[in-house]
Design a protein around this motif. Sequence first.
Motif, PDB file in Angstrom:
ATOM      1  N   SER A 375       0.889  -1.219  -0.077  1.00  0.00           N
ATOM      2  CA  SER A 375      -0.017  -0.053  -0.093  1.00  0.00           C
ATOM      3  C   SER A 375       0.776   1.534  -0.039  1.00  0.00           C
ATOM      4  O   SER A 375       0.326   2.378  -0.024  1.00  0.00           O
ATOM      5  N   ILE A 376       2.092   1.308   0.098  1.00  0.00           N
ATOM      6  CA  ILE A 376       2.915   2.500   0.239  1.00  0.00           C
ATOM      7  C   ILE A 376       2.892   3.180  -1.045  1.00  0.00           C
ATOM      8  O   ILE A 376       3.058   4.342  -1.000  1.00  0.00           O
ATOM      9  N   TRP A 377       2.479   2.549  -2.328  1.00  0.00           N
ATOM     10  CA  TRP A 377       2.394   3.273  -3.513  1.00  0.00           C
ATOM     11  C   TRP A 377       1.316   4.320  -3.444  1.00  0.00           C
ATOM     12  O   TRP A 377       1.760   5.601  -4.034  1.00  0.00           O
ATOM     13  N   TYR A 378       0.125   4.120  -2.881  1.00  0.00           N
ATOM     14  CA  TYR A 378      -0.926   5.324  -2.875  1.00  0.00           C
ATOM     15  C   TYR A 378      -0.534   6.203  -1.753  1.00  0.00           C
ATOM     16  O   TYR A 378      -1.026   7.425  -2.054  1.00  0.00           O
ATOM     17  N   LYS A 379       0.112   5.886  -0.721  1.00  0.00           N
ATOM     18  CA  LYS A 379       0.688   6.910   0.120  1.00  0.00           C
ATOM     19  C   LYS A 379       1.653   7.809  -0.249  1.00  0.00           C
ATOM     20  O   LYS A 379       1.731   9.266  -0.081  1.00  0.00           O
ATOM     21  N   LEU A 380       2.637   7.113  -1.119  1.00  0.00           N
ATOM     22  CA  LEU A 380       3.659   7.982  -1.712  1.00  0.00           C
ATOM     23  C   LEU A 380       3.445   8.966  -2.911  1.00  0.00           C
ATOM     24  O   LEU A 380       4.028   9.998  -3.106  1.00  0.00           O
ATOM     25  N   THR A 381       2.533   8.330  -3.451  1.00  0.00           N
ATOM     26  CA  THR A 381       1.950   9.361  -4.691  1.00  0.00           C
ATOM     27  C   THR A 381       0.815  10.143  -4.511  1.00  0.00           C
ATOM     28  O   THR A 381       0.011  10.734  -5.427  1.00  0.00           O
ATOM     29  N   ASP A 382       0.298  10.110  -3.034  1.00  0.00           N
ATOM     30  CA  ASP A 382      -0.733  11.122  -2.709  1.00  0.00           C
ATOM     31  C   ASP A 382      -1.970  10.623  -3.563  1.00  0.00           C
ATOM     32  O   ASP A 382      -3.132  11.153  -3.640  1.00  0.00           O
ATOM     33  N   LYS A 383      -2.275   9.339  -3.692  1.00  0.00           N
ATOM     34  CA  LYS A 383      -3.582   8.811  -4.479  1.00  0.00           C
ATOM     35  C   LYS A 383      -4.140   8.006  -3.238  1.00  0.00           C
ATOM     36  O   LYS A 383      -4.513   6.825  -3.468  1.00  0.00           O
ATOM     37  N   THR A 384      -4.512   8.321  -2.388  1.00  0.00           N
ATOM     38  CA  THR A 384      -5.003   7.918  -1.243  1.00  0.00           C
ATOM     39  C   THR A 384      -6.650   7.384  -1.584  1.00  0.00           C
ATOM     40  O   THR A 384      -7.090   6.657  -0.956  1.00  0.00           O
ATOM     41  N   GLN A 385      -7.294   8.116  -2.312  1.00  0.00           N
ATOM     42  CA  GLN A 385      -8.362   7.896  -2.886  1.00  0.00           C
ATOM     43  C   GLN A 385      -8.754   6.316  -3.737  1.00  0.00           C
ATOM     44  O   GLN A 385      -9.674   5.666  -3.224  1.00  0.00           O
ATOM     45  N   LEU A 386      -7.564   5.908  -4.255  1.00  0.00           N
ATOM     46  CA  LEU A 386      -7.465   4.730  -4.905  1.00  0.00           C
ATOM     47  C   LEU A 386      -7.284   3.742  -3.722  1.00  0.00           C
ATOM     48  O   LEU A 386      -7.732   2.483  -3.731  1.00  0.00           O
ATOM     49  N   GLY A 387      -6.454   4.165  -2.829  1.00  0.00           N
ATOM     50  CA  GLY A 387      -6.525   3.263  -1.427  1.00  0.00           C
ATOM     51  C   GLY A 387      -7.802   3.058  -0.851  1.00  0.00           C
ATOM     52  O   GLY A 387      -8.184   1.894  -0.246  1.00  0.00           O
ATOM     53  N   THR A 388      -8.695   4.172  -0.885  1.00  0.00           N
ATOM     54  CA  THR A 388     -10.158   3.836  -0.216  1.00  0.00           C
ATOM     55  C   THR A 388     -10.840   2.785  -1.144  1.00  0.00           C
ATOM     56  O   THR A 388     -11.785   2.173  -0.628  1.00  0.00           O
ATOM     57  N   LEU A 389     -10.755   3.039  -2.154  1.00  0.00           N
ATOM     58  CA  LEU A 389     -11.436   1.920  -3.331  1.00  0.00           C
ATOM     59  C   LEU A 389     -11.131   0.685  -2.998  1.00  0.00           C
ATOM     60  O   LEU A 389     -12.029  -0.176  -2.879  1.00  0.00           O
ATOM     61  N   ILE A 390      -9.777   0.304  -2.707  1.00  0.00           N
ATOM     62  CA  ILE A 390      -9.412  -1.199  -2.333  1.00  0.00           C
ATOM     63  C   ILE A 390      -9.806  -1.424  -0.921  1.00  0.00           C
ATOM     64  O   ILE A 390     -10.328  -2.707  -0.857  1.00  0.00           O
ATOM     65  N   SER A 391     -10.039  -0.617  -0.076  1.00  0.00           N
ATOM     66  CA  SER A 391     -10.507  -0.894   1.186  1.00  0.00           C
ATOM     67  C   SER A 391     -12.009  -0.931   1.140  1.00  0.00           C
ATOM     68  O   SER A 391     -12.594  -1.866   1.818  1.00  0.00           O
ATOM     69  N   ILE A 392     -12.544  -0.427   0.285  1.00  0.00           N
ATOM     70  CA  ILE A 392     -14.050  -0.425   0.266  1.00  0.00           C
ATOM     71  C   ILE A 392     -14.496  -2.035  -0.365  1.00  0.00           C
ATOM     72  O   ILE A 392     -15.378  -2.541   0.015  1.00  0.00           O
ATOM     73  N   LEU A 393     -13.631  -2.186  -1.351  1.00  0.00           N
ATOM     74  CA  LEU A 393     -13.608  -3.701  -1.958  1.00  0.00           C
ATOM     75  C   LEU A 393     -13.540  -4.613  -0.913  1.00  0.00           C
ATOM     76  O   LEU A 393     -14.166  -5.778  -0.877  1.00  0.00           O
TER      77      LEU A 393
END
Length: 500
Positions: A375-393
Motif C-alpha cells: 500500500s505504500i504506492w498510494y501513500k507516496l503518490t498521494d493517491k489515497t482515494q485509490l487506496g479507499t477504493l481497495i479498502s471498500i472492496l
Amino acid sequence: MSLLKKLAGQTALYGLSSILGRAINFLLVPFYTAVLVPVQFGTITELYAYVAFFNILYLYGMETAYFRFATKDNLTEETVFNQSETSLIFSSLLMSGAVLLLSPAIANGLDYQGHSSYFILLGTILAIDSMLAIPFARLRLQNKAGVFATAKLFNILVNVGFNIFFLVFCKKIAAGEQLPSLKPLIQSFYSEEYIVEYILISNLIASFFTIFFLLKTFKGFKIDFNWERLKPMLVYSIPMLFIGLAGMVDEMLSRIILKYVLPEGFYPNRTNLEALGIFGACYRLSMFMTLAVQSFRYASDPFFFSQAKDKNAPELFATVMKWFVIACAFLYVVVSCNLSLFEKILRGEIFREGILVVPVLLMANLFLGIYYNLSIWYKLTDKTQLGTLISILGAAITITANFILIPFFGYMGSAVTTLICYFIMSTVSYLWGKKYFPVPYNIGSALFYLTFAVILSILALSYPFGKGSIMSYGFQVILLGTFLFVVFLIERKQMNFKAS
C-alpha cells in the motif's frame, strides 16, 4: 549500517517492545479464560470491536497525514505537530462528549440495557488515546523507538496490574478469602456484577497515566488552528479514514455480527454469545502474526516516507517485502505446527473448541502485512482515494462473505472470510501499484514460501503421533528446521545484501 539493516533494527526494537508488551498483555488471555465465563468474554470481545472502529473515526487518518506533511520541505515538524494535535484534541472532545450524552441510548440499542457505564468509559478511553496518537507518531518520526517502547510497556503494565487488582485481589478480599480487615472497604465499591466495568476501568487508568509519561513529547506544543494548513492535511487524511474504517470492517466485523448471524443452536449447548467468546479467545492466539505486522508497520511507515525520493527505493522496497514474507512465513510455521502447545494458553477447556481457526487467521494476518507493504504506492503518490477504493472492496467482500459463510461454517466461516478479503486486497493493490509506483517484487518467491509454510502446517496437523507426545514434538522441530534449511539454501547468496 545499511538502510535495510536500519529498518530491521528499528523493527526489532519495536518488535521487542511489542513482544514484551504483548507477552505481558497476553497473560490476560489465560487470565480471562480462567476468571471469565464465555458470555463475559464475548461482551469484552464485542465492545473492543466497537472501540477499534471508533478509534479509526477519532483519528481520521491524521497520524498518516502527520508523517506525510512533517517530512515535506515547506512546513516544519513542530508546525505540523501543533496543527494535527490541535485538530485531534478538539474533535476527540466533541465526539466523546456526544458518546457520553447518548450512552443510555447506545446501551439500549446494542442490547446492553442498564450498562451505559460501558460506553461512558469507552468514550473517555477513546478521547485520551486519540490525543496521544500524534505524540506517539512523533516519537516514531524522531526514531525514539526506546521511548516509544517504554511508554507502550508502561501502559500495558498498568492495565494488567489493575486487571489483577480488580479481578483477583478485590474478588478474594470481598469473598473473605484474604485480608478480612479490608473486606468492608473493598465491598464498598466492588461487586462481581461489574466485572466488565472493572476491565474497562483498568484500561482507562492506564491510558490516563500514559499522558504523564509522554509530557516531554508535548514540549513546544501550542494550540494552532490554521485552516489553510489544515485543509490539505484533511484532503490527504480523510481518504485514510475510509481506508481505516473499511479495514476495521475486514478485521472486526465478524466479532460484531457473529452472535446475530450465527443460527441459534449451531454449536450444541452453546449460546451465540458463548460462541463469540470462544472465537474471540482463539482469535487472540493469532496475535503472534498481528504483533509481527504491527512491529513492522511502526518502523516501516517513517522509513518508507524518508526513502521514497531515493532512486534505488523500488529495489529496496522489494527486498524489504521478500524478507518480511520469509520472516512471517516462518512465524506461521512456528505457531501452526505447535497448536497443541499454544492452545494451552486458553485455560478454560471450552475456549479450545475453536482452535482450528488459528492457522487460517494467522495466514490472513500475514496477507494483511503484505498489503501494508504494497500500500505504500498510494501513500507516496498521494493517491489515497485509490487506496479507499481497495479498502471498500475489502469491506464489501467481508460483509458479503460473512453473511454467506457464517450460517454454514460458524466462526470458521469468519476466519476464511478474513483470509479471502486480505488476499484479494493484496492482489488488487499489487496490480494497481505496478502502474503508479512500480516496485520489482518477487511474487514467485513470496508464493513459494507461503505455500511451503502451509504444506508444513498441514503435515503438522495431520501427523499420526499422539497429541502432545515426544514424537509429535520431535516431528514439529523437524518441520521448523526444514523451513529454515530451505530458506538458507535459496537465500544464502543474498544474505549479505546491503542496501545503499
